[in-house]
Design a protein around this motif. Structure first.
Motif, PDB file in Angstrom:
ATOM      1  N   ASN A 296      50.936  27.327  35.195  1.00 39.43           N
ATOM      2  CA  ASN A 296      50.120  28.540  35.250  1.00 39.43           C
ATOM      3  C   ASN A 296      49.839  29.087  33.863  1.00 39.43           C
ATOM      4  OD1 ASN A 296      49.517  29.913  38.093  1.00 39.43           O
ATOM      5  ND2 ASN A 296      51.389  28.699  38.286  1.00 39.43           N
TER       6      ASN A 296
ATOM      7  N   THR B 151      56.303  25.395  37.525  1.00 43.94           N
ATOM      8  CA  THR B 151      55.195  26.160  38.103  1.00 43.94           C
ATOM      9  C   THR B 151      54.654  27.187  37.117  1.00 43.94           C
ATOM     10  OG1 THR B 151      56.025  25.865  40.354  1.00 43.94           O
ATOM     11  CG2 THR B 151      54.525  27.719  39.976  1.00 43.94           C
TER      12      THR B 151
ATOM     13  N   SER C 130      51.881  23.258  43.069  1.00 44.59           N
ATOM     14  CA  SER C 130      51.872  23.989  41.798  1.00 44.59           C
ATOM     15  C   SER C 130      50.952  23.353  40.766  1.00 44.59           C
ATOM     16  CB  SER C 130      53.298  24.076  41.231  1.00 44.59           C
ATOM     17  OG  SER C 130      53.813  22.781  40.972  1.00 44.59           O
ATOM     18  N   ASN C 131      50.545  22.107  41.002  1.00 47.02           N
ATOM     19  CA  ASN C 131      49.579  21.467  40.106  1.00 47.02           C
ATOM     20  C   ASN C 131      48.219  21.299  40.788  1.00 47.02           C
ATOM     21  OD1 ASN C 131      48.965  20.459  37.543  1.00 47.02           O
ATOM     22  ND2 ASN C 131      49.438  18.351  38.110  1.00 47.02           N
TER      23      ASN C 131
ATOM     24  N   ASP D 269      53.005  16.875  34.467  1.00 48.39           N
ATOM     25  CA  ASP D 269      54.012  17.555  35.267  1.00 48.39           C
ATOM     26  C   ASP D 269      55.250  16.661  35.290  1.00 48.39           C
ATOM     27  OD1 ASP D 269      55.686  18.445  37.288  1.00 48.39           O
ATOM     28  OD2 ASP D 269      54.101  18.748  38.760  1.00 48.39           O
TER      29      ASP D 269
ATOM     30  N   CYS E  11      55.589  20.475  49.760  1.00 46.84           N
ATOM     31  CA  CYS E  11      54.565  21.131  48.933  1.00 46.84           C
ATOM     32  C   CYS E  11      53.499  20.140  48.480  1.00 46.84           C
ATOM     33  CB  CYS E  11      55.184  21.834  47.727  1.00 46.84           C
ATOM     34  SG  CYS E  11      56.156  23.280  48.164  1.00 46.84           S
TER      35      CYS E  11
END
Length: 419
Positions: free
Chosen positions: A112, A108, A138-139, A213, A377
């Motif tokens: 970022n 994550t 997170s992506n 990722d 998520c």
């Protein structure tokens, strides 16, 4: 049902070898609610072998000190151990240089970092960022924030009914306006393995950069960022049998050198005055402040543990578990597997008609079985399939077929109780 003694069919390791490996994970000997623990939540976090636990304890017991700036013995020993992990990560992902490895708190933070540095410098109004419909939050969220700030457009490659990525749609959505493709290599909710090399080749021809990722792929697949030719690759330590709170970002040197800094503070500087600051060379330019020293050191023990077994043998073992579990689950009336792409890792998500996934998870926990329930998520992905969430069972090198038998029996009992 087929017994656990068949585990060695597709590997060169014997059953006793796998059982010996299992015994290196202390937590697996405990009971949960009076039942032997069956741990099938490995996609969320893997358990830790004793060598990783020992590495953490050894650091705090024998050479706990801050790194890089001290000249005393403890500081030098800690620095050497910390930097040895950078070399281990370089080898683990196949990077050309250790300077291309940036330590982060995990996938994550790594994503970022790219969004706030490369993204803010290179994304402008009207540009497009391309992701997939199976991305972890997170992506998704960092790119939404960036697009809102810059006036850029976030485009999404749809997911097919079998859980595979629509590659025809990807090629249609990719254009000269695409500046970045950020794609998960393995879906945490479906287990789907995406064709990242094809994606990267096409993106580069269109002039776009690619972030991969690798949170789920790093533990299962052989990773070679040079062969893959990705521009960025991120993974988390806690999913590769390592500690929580540590991970790594790989970036091509020329990109990392051209990007602005992420956080300001100690370690990421060369010189500071009130008139201005010059920044450190790679990789320290992106590692401000005192890092997570102990967990980073212990990450090397985890990577060495995996390398010592061999990913090919681990993958063969896990693939056999996946095939066995898939066949047994499909035989349960009313159960539907979500995500049956041809290329998968050892993860199976499913729903049972008329029963909420959380109810199944609670009852399985009462029987000592740890699975993950919910949207994982990936709320947009759950919406695409028209479900609130799934039950997810994910397998690791220490799991056995007998544990799958326990899960299947428990599911039969659970479904009977809830219907």
């Amino acid at each position: 049902m087929e017994g656990a003694d068949s585990l060695s069919l597709n590997t060169s390791r014997t059953l006793s070898d796998w059982l010996a490996l299992r015994q290196q994970f202390p937590i697996l000997s405990r009971e949960v609610k009076g039942k032997p623990l069956v741990y099938f939540d490995n996609a969320a976090t893997s358990q830790k072998p004793q060598v990783v636990i020992d590495a953490l304890s050894h650091y705090y017991s024998y050479y706990n000190a801050n790194i890089h700036r001290g000249i005393h013995t403890l500081a030098e020993e800690a620095t050497m151990a910390y930097e040895a992990t950078r070399d281990a990560v370089r080898d683990f992902v196949g990077a050309a240089e250790r300077e291309e490895i940036i330590f982060t708190r995990g996938t994550t933070e790594a994503i970022n970092l790219v969004a706030y540095t490369w993204g803010r410098k290179h994304i402008s109004e009207g540009d497009e960022i391309l992701i997939s419909g199976m991305e972890h939050h997170s992506n998704i969220v960092p790119w939404q924030i960036l697009c809102a700030e810059k006036g850029a457009l976030l485009k999404v490659v749809p997911v097919e009914d079998d859980g595979s990525l629509s590659m025809s749609a990807f090629h249609e959505l990719l254009s000269e306006r695409t500046k970045l493709v950020s794609i998960v290599q393995v879906s945490n909710a479906l287990g789907t393995v995406n064709p990242v090399k094809e994606i990267i080749d096409a993106a580069h021809r269109a002039g776009a950069k690619v972030l991969v990722d690798g949170a789920q792929s790093a533990v299962h697949l052989d990773i070679d960022v040079q062969d893959m030719d990705c521009d960025f690759f991120a993974f988390s330590g806690h999913k590769v049998y390592g500690p929580t709170g540590v991970g790594a970002l790989y970036g091509k040197r020329e990109l990392l050198e051209s990007m602005p800094v992420f956080q300001g503070g100690g370690e990421m500087i060369k010189e500071v005055s009130f008139e201005g600051t010059t920044y450190a060379d790679l990789p320290y330019k992106y590692e401000a402040g005192t890092p997570n020293i102990a967990d980073t050191i212990a990450l090397k023990a985890a990577l060495d543990f995996i390398s010592g077994i061999g990913k090919a043998q681990i993958r063969a073992h896990e693939d056999e578990l996946l095939a066995y579990a898939t066949a047994e689950l499909k035989a349960i009336p009313g159960l539907k597997i979500i995500g049956e792409a041809a290329q998968k890792v050892s993860l199976v998500s499913f729903v049972v008609e008329g029963i909420h996934p959380q109810d199944i998870g609670v009852l399985l926990d009462n029987m000592g079985i740890a699975v993950r329930t919910g949207h994982h998520c990936t709320q947009p992905l759950m919406k695409r399939f028209g479900i609130p969430g799934t039950v997810r069972a994910s397998f690791a090198l220490y799991n056995e077929k007998t544990e799958i038998d326990v899960l299947i029996a428990a599911l039969h009992k659970t479904i009977k109780m809830l219907t």
